[in-house]
Motif scaffolding. Structure first.
Motif, PDB file in Angstrom:
ATOM      1  N   SER A   1       1.493   5.313 -18.211  1.00  0.00           N
ATOM      2  CA  SER A   1       2.221   5.788 -17.039  1.00  0.00           C
ATOM      3  C   SER A   1       3.058   4.645 -16.466  1.00  0.00           C
ATOM      4  CB  SER A   1       1.250   6.304 -15.979  1.00  0.00           C
ATOM      5  OG  SER A   1       1.921   6.557 -14.763  1.00  0.00           O
ATOM      6  N   LYS A   2       4.356   4.806 -16.573  1.00  0.00           N
ATOM      7  CA  LYS A   2       5.259   3.805 -15.988  1.00  0.00           C
ATOM      8  C   LYS A   2       5.082   3.767 -14.470  1.00  0.00           C
ATOM      9  CE  LYS A   2       7.384   2.809 -19.865  1.00  0.00           C
ATOM     10  NZ  LYS A   2       6.633   1.942 -20.710  1.00  0.00           N
ATOM     11  N   VAL A   3       4.806   4.923 -13.857  1.00  0.00           N
ATOM     12  CA  VAL A   3       4.601   4.969 -12.405  1.00  0.00           C
ATOM     13  C   VAL A   3       3.358   4.165 -12.039  1.00  0.00           C
ATOM     14  CG1 VAL A   3       4.103   6.467 -10.424  1.00  0.00           C
ATOM     15  CG2 VAL A   3       5.814   7.159 -12.121  1.00  0.00           C
ATOM     16  N   ALA A   4       2.257   4.353 -12.764  1.00  0.00           N
ATOM     17  CA  ALA A   4       1.025   3.596 -12.492  1.00  0.00           C
ATOM     18  C   ALA A   4       1.272   2.105 -12.649  1.00  0.00           C
ATOM     19  CB  ALA A   4      -0.100   4.060 -13.407  1.00  0.00           C
ATOM     20  N   ALA A   5       2.003   1.727 -13.692  1.00  0.00           N
ATOM     21  CA  ALA A   5       2.323   0.314 -13.887  1.00  0.00           C
ATOM     22  C   ALA A   5       3.182  -0.201 -12.735  1.00  0.00           C
ATOM     23  CB  ALA A   5       3.034   0.108 -15.222  1.00  0.00           C
ATOM     24  N   GLY A   6       4.139   0.605 -12.301  1.00  0.00           N
ATOM     25  CA  GLY A   6       5.009   0.213 -11.192  1.00  0.00           C
ATOM     26  C   GLY A   6       4.268   0.071  -9.879  1.00  0.00           C
ATOM     27  N   ILE A   7       3.242   0.886  -9.678  1.00  0.00           N
ATOM     28  CA  ILE A   7       2.436   0.799  -8.456  1.00  0.00           C
ATOM     29  C   ILE A   7       1.771  -0.567  -8.342  1.00  0.00           C
ATOM     30  CG2 ILE A   7       0.261   1.645  -7.450  1.00  0.00           C
ATOM     31  CD1 ILE A   7       1.215   4.486  -8.276  1.00  0.00           C
ATOM     32  N   MET A   8       1.512  -1.192  -9.465  1.00  0.00           N
ATOM     33  CA  MET A   8       0.857  -2.497  -9.445  1.00  0.00           C
ATOM     34  C   MET A   8       1.761  -3.586  -8.856  1.00  0.00           C
ATOM     35  SD  MET A   8      -2.151  -1.874 -10.452  1.00  0.00           S
ATOM     36  CE  MET A   8      -2.064  -0.185  -9.886  1.00  0.00           C
ATOM     37  N   VAL A   9       3.079  -3.359  -8.836  1.00  0.00           N
ATOM     38  CA  VAL A   9       3.998  -4.383  -8.316  1.00  0.00           C
ATOM     39  C   VAL A   9       3.799  -4.620  -6.813  1.00  0.00           C
ATOM     40  CG1 VAL A   9       6.425  -5.025  -7.990  1.00  0.00           C
ATOM     41  CG2 VAL A   9       5.654  -4.068 -10.180  1.00  0.00           C
ATOM     42  N   PRO A  10       3.880  -3.579  -5.949  1.00  0.00           N
ATOM     43  CA  PRO A  10       3.638  -3.860  -4.528  1.00  0.00           C
ATOM     44  C   PRO A  10       2.209  -4.341  -4.258  1.00  0.00           C
ATOM     45  CG  PRO A  10       3.928  -1.498  -4.878  1.00  0.00           C
ATOM     46  CD  PRO A  10       4.264  -2.190  -6.167  1.00  0.00           C
TER      47      PRO A  10
ATOM     48  N   VAL B   1      -1.336  -5.017  11.257  1.00  0.00           N
ATOM     49  CA  VAL B   1      -0.539  -4.776  10.047  1.00  0.00           C
ATOM     50  C   VAL B   1      -1.441  -4.456   8.853  1.00  0.00           C
ATOM     51  CG1 VAL B   1       1.007  -5.906   8.374  1.00  0.00           C
ATOM     52  CG2 VAL B   1       1.382  -6.188  10.845  1.00  0.00           C
ATOM     53  N   PHE B   2      -2.598  -5.077   8.792  1.00  0.00           N
ATOM     54  CA  PHE B   2      -3.431  -4.986   7.601  1.00  0.00           C
ATOM     55  C   PHE B   2      -3.923  -3.571   7.314  1.00  0.00           C
ATOM     56  CE2 PHE B   2      -3.586  -9.458   8.730  1.00  0.00           C
ATOM     57  CZ  PHE B   2      -3.322 -10.047   7.504  1.00  0.00           C
ATOM     58  N   GLY B   3      -4.382  -2.850   8.319  1.00  0.00           N
ATOM     59  CA  GLY B   3      -4.904  -1.495   8.108  1.00  0.00           C
ATOM     60  C   GLY B   3      -3.881  -0.558   7.485  1.00  0.00           C
ATOM     61  N   PRO B   4      -2.688  -0.417   8.063  1.00  0.00           N
ATOM     62  CA  PRO B   4      -1.692   0.475   7.464  1.00  0.00           C
ATOM     63  C   PRO B   4      -1.261   0.053   6.053  1.00  0.00           C
ATOM     64  CG  PRO B   4      -1.110   0.010   9.736  1.00  0.00           C
ATOM     65  CD  PRO B   4      -2.265  -0.887   9.395  1.00  0.00           C
ATOM     66  N   VAL B   5      -1.084  -1.251   5.849  1.00  0.00           N
ATOM     67  CA  VAL B   5      -0.659  -1.705   4.516  1.00  0.00           C
ATOM     68  C   VAL B   5      -1.730  -1.383   3.491  1.00  0.00           C
ATOM     69  CG1 VAL B   5      -0.147  -3.743   3.098  1.00  0.00           C
ATOM     70  CG2 VAL B   5       0.923  -3.489   5.343  1.00  0.00           C
ATOM     71  N   TRP B   6      -2.994  -1.710   3.811  1.00  0.00           N
ATOM     72  CA  TRP B   6      -4.069  -1.424   2.852  1.00  0.00           C
ATOM     73  C   TRP B   6      -4.266   0.077   2.653  1.00  0.00           C
ATOM     74  CZ3 TRP B   6      -5.546  -3.948  -1.018  1.00  0.00           C
ATOM     75  CH2 TRP B   6      -5.577  -5.336  -1.017  1.00  0.00           C
TER      76      TRP B   6
ATOM     77  N   LEU C   1       2.214  -8.002  -5.138  1.00  0.00           N
ATOM     78  CA  LEU C   1       2.932  -8.774  -4.119  1.00  0.00           C
ATOM     79  C   LEU C   1       2.072  -8.963  -2.869  1.00  0.00           C
ATOM     80  CD1 LEU C   1       6.514  -7.289  -4.487  1.00  0.00           C
ATOM     81  CD2 LEU C   1       5.699  -9.526  -5.267  1.00  0.00           C
ATOM     82  N   TRP C   2       1.373  -7.899  -2.463  1.00  0.00           N
ATOM     83  CA  TRP C   2       0.502  -8.022  -1.292  1.00  0.00           C
ATOM     84  C   TRP C   2      -0.672  -8.966  -1.584  1.00  0.00           C
ATOM     85  CZ3 TRP C   2       1.039  -7.337   3.655  1.00  0.00           C
ATOM     86  CH2 TRP C   2      -0.085  -7.365   4.484  1.00  0.00           C
ATOM     87  N   LEU C   3      -1.204  -8.907  -2.789  1.00  0.00           N
ATOM     88  CA  LEU C   3      -2.297  -9.809  -3.155  1.00  0.00           C
ATOM     89  C   LEU C   3      -1.840 -11.263  -3.145  1.00  0.00           C
ATOM     90  CD1 LEU C   3      -4.025  -7.867  -6.069  1.00  0.00           C
ATOM     91  CD2 LEU C   3      -4.898  -8.219  -3.741  1.00  0.00           C
ATOM     92  N   LEU C   4      -0.635 -11.512  -3.612  1.00  0.00           N
ATOM     93  CA  LEU C   4      -0.114 -12.879  -3.586  1.00  0.00           C
ATOM     94  C   LEU C   4       0.065 -13.350  -2.143  1.00  0.00           C
ATOM     95  CD1 LEU C   4       2.424 -12.687  -6.547  1.00  0.00           C
ATOM     96  CD2 LEU C   4       0.130 -13.727  -6.538  1.00  0.00           C
ATOM     97  N   PHE C   5       0.530 -12.452  -1.280  1.00  0.00           N
ATOM     98  CA  PHE C   5       0.651 -12.768   0.138  1.00  0.00           C
ATOM     99  C   PHE C   5      -0.734 -13.060   0.721  1.00  0.00           C
ATOM    100  CE2 PHE C   5       0.750 -11.200   4.583  1.00  0.00           C
ATOM    101  CZ  PHE C   5       1.624 -12.144   5.106  1.00  0.00           C
ATOM    102  N   ALA C   6      -1.711 -12.212   0.425  1.00  0.00           N
ATOM    103  CA  ALA C   6      -3.078 -12.412   0.920  1.00  0.00           C
ATOM    104  C   ALA C   6      -3.670 -13.708   0.371  1.00  0.00           C
ATOM    105  CB  ALA C   6      -3.958 -11.216   0.545  1.00  0.00           C
TER     106      ALA C   6
ATOM    107  N   VAL D   1      -1.943   2.405   2.605  1.00  0.00           N
ATOM    108  CA  VAL D   1      -0.915   2.820   1.635  1.00  0.00           C
ATOM    109  C   VAL D   1      -1.258   2.286   0.248  1.00  0.00           C
ATOM    110  CG1 VAL D   1       1.519   2.546   0.982  1.00  0.00           C
ATOM    111  CG2 VAL D   1       0.908   3.063   3.355  1.00  0.00           C
ATOM    112  N   LEU D   2      -1.638   1.020   0.175  1.00  0.00           N
ATOM    113  CA  LEU D   2      -1.960   0.438  -1.130  1.00  0.00           C
ATOM    114  C   LEU D   2      -3.152   1.127  -1.779  1.00  0.00           C
ATOM    115  CD1 LEU D   2      -1.378  -3.372  -0.509  1.00  0.00           C
ATOM    116  CD2 LEU D   2      -0.009  -1.829  -1.932  1.00  0.00           C
ATOM    117  N   TYR D   3      -4.187   1.417  -0.997  1.00  0.00           N
ATOM    118  CA  TYR D   3      -5.350   2.096  -1.578  1.00  0.00           C
ATOM    119  C   TYR D   3      -4.993   3.493  -2.076  1.00  0.00           C
ATOM    120  CZ  TYR D   3      -8.796  -1.477  -0.323  1.00  0.00           C
ATOM    121  OH  TYR D   3      -9.533  -2.632  -0.251  1.00  0.00           O
ATOM    122  N   ALA D   4      -4.155   4.209  -1.353  1.00  0.00           N
ATOM    123  CA  ALA D   4      -3.710   5.532  -1.817  1.00  0.00           C
ATOM    124  C   ALA D   4      -2.940   5.390  -3.128  1.00  0.00           C
ATOM    125  CB  ALA D   4      -2.855   6.211  -0.749  1.00  0.00           C
ATOM    126  N   LEU D   5      -2.086   4.383  -3.211  1.00  0.00           N
ATOM    127  CA  LEU D   5      -1.323   4.148  -4.442  1.00  0.00           C
ATOM    128  C   LEU D   5      -2.227   3.724  -5.597  1.00  0.00           C
ATOM    129  CD1 LEU D   5       1.838   2.368  -2.992  1.00  0.00           C
ATOM    130  CD2 LEU D   5       1.716   4.678  -3.968  1.00  0.00           C
TER     131      LEU D   5
END
Length: 191
Positions: free
Chosen positions: A163-172, A73-78, A175-180, A80-84
Motif C-alpha cells: 500500500s503506497k498510502v500506508a507507506a506514505g502515512i509513515m512520512v508524517p 499541541v501533543f494530544g491533537p497531533v498524536w 517527521l513527528w518522531l524526529l521532532f520528538a 491524528v497520527l494514531y488514527a493514521l
C-alpha cells in the motif's frame, strides 16, 4: 485463467492478487479496521495515563528547547497520527489478505507490530520512568525513540509493495518522531 489486477504496483508476482483471490468480506474488513483502531487507541490511552501526572509534574519544571510546543499541541497531533497508524496497518492487512491462507503481508505486519511495541514503550519510559529511575529513563527513552524511527522507515519500505498510502502515512509519523527525538535530546542536554 487468473488475471492480475491492475494497480498491483511492484508486488512480486507470487503476491499479486488474481481474480481467483477473494478479498476480505466487508464485515471482515470492518472488524479488522475496528481491531486496528482499538489496539492503537489502547496504546494511546496507556501512554496518556503514563504521562498525565508527569506532564504537570517534573516535565513542567524541566528546561526545554526553545521549539518545544505548548502541551496542548501533543494530544491533537498524536490523535491524528494514531488514527493514521491504524489506517496504515489496516491497509497493509487488507492488501495482503488471502482467503484461507496466511496474510501475504505478514512481514510488513510484523514490522507494524514492532513499531507499535516501541511506540507503546516510549511514553511510559520517558515520563513515568523519570521519577523512578532519574535521568537514565531519558536515555533509555532516547534509545527507544531512535529504534522506533528506524523501525518506521523499515515499515514504510516493507509496506510500499502492499500500500503506497500506508507507506506514505509513515512520512508524517517519522517527521513527528524526529521532532520528538529532538525534544528528548533537549531534555537530556538541558537538565
Amino acid at each position: 485463467m487468473a488475471s492480475t489486477h491492475t494497480g498491483a504496483g511492484t508486488r512480486p508476482a507470487e503476491w499479486r492478487r488474481t481474480d481467483a483471490d477473494a478479498g476480505p468480506s466487508r464485515p471482515r474488513q470492518l472488524l479488522a479496521a475496528l481491531a486496528f483502531l482499538l489496539i492503537v487507541a489502547l496504546i494511546a490511552v496507556l501512554g496518556s495515563l503514563a504521562s498525565a501526572s508527569n506532564v504537570d509534574g517534573w516535565y513542567a519544571e524541566a528546561e526545554k528547547v526553545p521549539w518545544d510546543p505548548p502541551n496542548v499541541v501533543f494530544g491533537p497531533v498524536w490523535t491524528v497520527l494514531y488514527a493514521l497508524i491504524a489506517l496504515a496497518g489496516w491497509l497493509i492487512w487488507r492488501a495482503g489478505f488471502a482467503a484461507g491462507r496466511p496474510n501475504r503481508a505478514r512481514r510488513a505486519l510484523g514490522i507494524f507490530v514492532a513499531q507499535l511495541v516501541l511506540n507503546s514503550l516510549w511514553t511510559p519510559v520517558f515520563f513515568a520512568g523519570f521519577p523512578l529511575f532519574g535521568e537514565a529513563a531519558w536515555w533509555i527513552a532516547l534509545a527507544i525513540i531512535v529504534a522506533l524511527a528506524i523501525t518506521v522507515v523499515w515499515l514504510a519500505a516493507a509496506a510500499a509493495p502492499w500500500s503506497k498510502v500506508a507507506a506514505g502515512i509513515m512520512v508524517p509519523y517519522l517527521l513527528w518522531l524526529l521532532f520528538a527525538t529532538s525534544l528528548n535530546i533537549g531534555i537530556i542536554a538541558l537538565n
